[in-house]
Scaffold this motif. Structure first.
Motif, PDB file in Angstrom:
ATOM      1  N   THR A  16      28.900  41.416 -41.891  1.00 57.02           N
ATOM      2  CA  THR A  16      29.346  40.524 -40.827  1.00 57.02           C
ATOM      3  C   THR A  16      28.165  39.926 -40.072  1.00 57.02           C
ATOM      4  O   THR A  16      27.210  40.620 -39.746  1.00 57.02           O
ATOM      5  CB  THR A  16      30.243  41.291 -39.838  1.00 57.02           C
ATOM      6  OG1 THR A  16      31.319  41.883 -40.561  1.00 57.02           O
ATOM      7  CG2 THR A  16      30.787  40.380 -38.764  1.00 57.02           C
ATOM      8  N   HIS A  19      29.592  35.952 -34.641  1.00 62.38           N
ATOM      9  CA  HIS A  19      30.705  35.012 -34.766  1.00 62.38           C
ATOM     10  C   HIS A  19      30.283  33.553 -34.678  1.00 62.38           C
ATOM     11  O   HIS A  19      30.739  32.742 -35.444  1.00 62.38           O
ATOM     12  CB  HIS A  19      31.785  35.300 -33.722  1.00 62.38           C
ATOM     13  CG  HIS A  19      32.563  36.527 -34.030  1.00 62.38           C
ATOM     14  ND1 HIS A  19      33.875  36.485 -34.370  1.00 62.38           N
ATOM     15  CD2 HIS A  19      32.211  37.825 -34.076  1.00 62.38           C
ATOM     16  CE1 HIS A  19      34.315  37.715 -34.598  1.00 62.38           C
ATOM     17  NE2 HIS A  19      33.318  38.541 -34.418  1.00 62.38           N
ATOM     18  N   HIS A  22      32.610  30.437 -35.671  1.00 65.97           N
ATOM     19  CA  HIS A  22      33.676  30.875 -36.569  1.00 65.97           C
ATOM     20  C   HIS A  22      34.361  32.116 -36.020  1.00 65.97           C
ATOM     21  O   HIS A  22      33.761  32.917 -35.316  1.00 65.97           O
ATOM     22  CB  HIS A  22      33.110  31.180 -37.957  1.00 65.97           C
ATOM     23  CG  HIS A  22      32.374  30.023 -38.557  1.00 65.97           C
ATOM     24  ND1 HIS A  22      32.988  28.836 -38.884  1.00 65.97           N
ATOM     25  CD2 HIS A  22      31.073  29.856 -38.871  1.00 65.97           C
ATOM     26  CE1 HIS A  22      32.106  28.001 -39.374  1.00 65.97           C
ATOM     27  NE2 HIS A  22      30.934  28.596 -39.377  1.00 65.97           N
ATOM     28  N   TYR A  24      35.447  34.551 -37.962  1.00 70.00           N
ATOM     29  CA  TYR A  24      34.830  35.624 -38.738  1.00 70.00           C
ATOM     30  C   TYR A  24      33.836  34.986 -39.693  1.00 70.00           C
ATOM     31  O   TYR A  24      34.126  33.958 -40.309  1.00 70.00           O
ATOM     32  CB  TYR A  24      35.893  36.410 -39.514  1.00 70.00           C
ATOM     33  CG  TYR A  24      35.318  37.519 -40.355  1.00 70.00           C
ATOM     34  CD1 TYR A  24      34.816  38.671 -39.763  1.00 70.00           C
ATOM     35  CD2 TYR A  24      35.258  37.416 -41.734  1.00 70.00           C
ATOM     36  CE1 TYR A  24      34.271  39.692 -40.529  1.00 70.00           C
ATOM     37  CE2 TYR A  24      34.722  38.435 -42.505  1.00 70.00           C
ATOM     38  CZ  TYR A  24      34.233  39.572 -41.900  1.00 70.00           C
ATOM     39  OH  TYR A  24      33.694  40.567 -42.656  1.00 70.00           O
ATOM     40  N   ASP A  25      32.656  35.596 -39.826  1.00 70.08           N
ATOM     41  CA  ASP A  25      31.606  35.045 -40.676  1.00 70.08           C
ATOM     42  C   ASP A  25      30.870  36.213 -41.315  1.00 70.08           C
ATOM     43  O   ASP A  25      30.370  37.086 -40.610  1.00 70.08           O
ATOM     44  CB  ASP A  25      30.651  34.204 -39.827  1.00 70.08           C
ATOM     45  CG  ASP A  25      29.733  33.323 -40.647  1.00 70.08           C
ATOM     46  OD1 ASP A  25      29.852  33.300 -41.884  1.00 70.08           O
ATOM     47  OD2 ASP A  25      28.889  32.647 -40.039  1.00 70.08           O
ATOM     48  N   ARG A  37      29.455  33.643 -49.082  1.00 68.91           N
ATOM     49  CA  ARG A  37      29.764  33.617 -47.655  1.00 68.91           C
ATOM     50  C   ARG A  37      31.273  33.471 -47.470  1.00 68.91           C
ATOM     51  O   ARG A  37      31.913  32.677 -48.153  1.00 68.91           O
ATOM     52  CB  ARG A  37      29.048  32.457 -46.994  1.00 68.91           C
ATOM     53  CG  ARG A  37      29.067  32.527 -45.503  1.00 68.91           C
ATOM     54  CD  ARG A  37      27.727  32.186 -44.974  1.00 68.91           C
ATOM     55  NE  ARG A  37      27.674  32.386 -43.542  1.00 68.91           N
ATOM     56  CZ  ARG A  37      26.654  32.025 -42.826  1.00 68.91           C
ATOM     57  NH1 ARG A  37      25.632  31.433 -43.399  1.00 68.91           N
ATOM     58  NH2 ARG A  37      26.648  32.252 -41.537  1.00 68.91           N
ATOM     59  N   GLN A  39      34.058  32.730 -44.458  1.00 69.88           N
ATOM     60  CA  GLN A  39      34.238  32.281 -43.075  1.00 69.88           C
ATOM     61  C   GLN A  39      35.722  32.085 -42.790  1.00 69.88           C
ATOM     62  O   GLN A  39      36.448  31.548 -43.619  1.00 69.88           O
ATOM     63  CB  GLN A  39      33.520  30.961 -42.836  1.00 69.88           C
ATOM     64  CG  GLN A  39      32.026  31.059 -42.928  1.00 69.88           C
ATOM     65  CD  GLN A  39      31.342  29.731 -42.707  1.00 69.88           C
ATOM     66  OE1 GLN A  39      31.919  28.676 -42.921  1.00 69.88           O
ATOM     67  NE2 GLN A  39      30.094  29.788 -42.278  1.00 69.88           N
ATOM     68  N   VAL A  41      37.899  30.180 -39.996  1.00 68.47           N
ATOM     69  CA  VAL A  41      37.739  29.159 -38.966  1.00 68.47           C
ATOM     70  C   VAL A  41      39.076  28.957 -38.263  1.00 68.47           C
ATOM     71  O   VAL A  41      40.096  28.747 -38.911  1.00 68.47           O
ATOM     72  CB  VAL A  41      37.264  27.823 -39.605  1.00 68.47           C
ATOM     73  CG1 VAL A  41      37.059  26.761 -38.546  1.00 68.47           C
ATOM     74  CG2 VAL A  41      35.993  28.049 -40.415  1.00 68.47           C
TER      75      VAL A  41
END
Length: 64
Positions: A16, A19, A22, A24-25, A37, A39, A41
């Motif tokens: 992780t 943030h 986003h 979650y990233d 990756r 993400q 959004v």
């Protein structure tokens, strides 16, 4: 709902990131040394869009 993606990412080896913009990233490398990756959004409508993409470390055919 974003916690679902965070839990899913952690349980499957995603690292992780902060943030930022986003919900979650996260990212991880695979056996070909490509960077993946994930993400999540958030949208103005209150829904989520999930994006998965990769960035090759080099232009080897295994990353394309």
């Amino acid at each position: 709902m974003w916690r679902f993606y965070a839990d899913l990412g952690r349980s499957s080896g995603w690292k992780t990131f902060d943030h930022g913009v986003h919900v979650y990233d996260a990212g991880k490398s695979d056996d070909t040394r490509c960077t993946w990756r994930l993400q999540v959004v958030g949208t103005a409508e209150g829904t989520y869009h999930v994006q998965v993409f990769y960035t090759p470390r080099d232009l080897r055919p295994t990353c394309l």
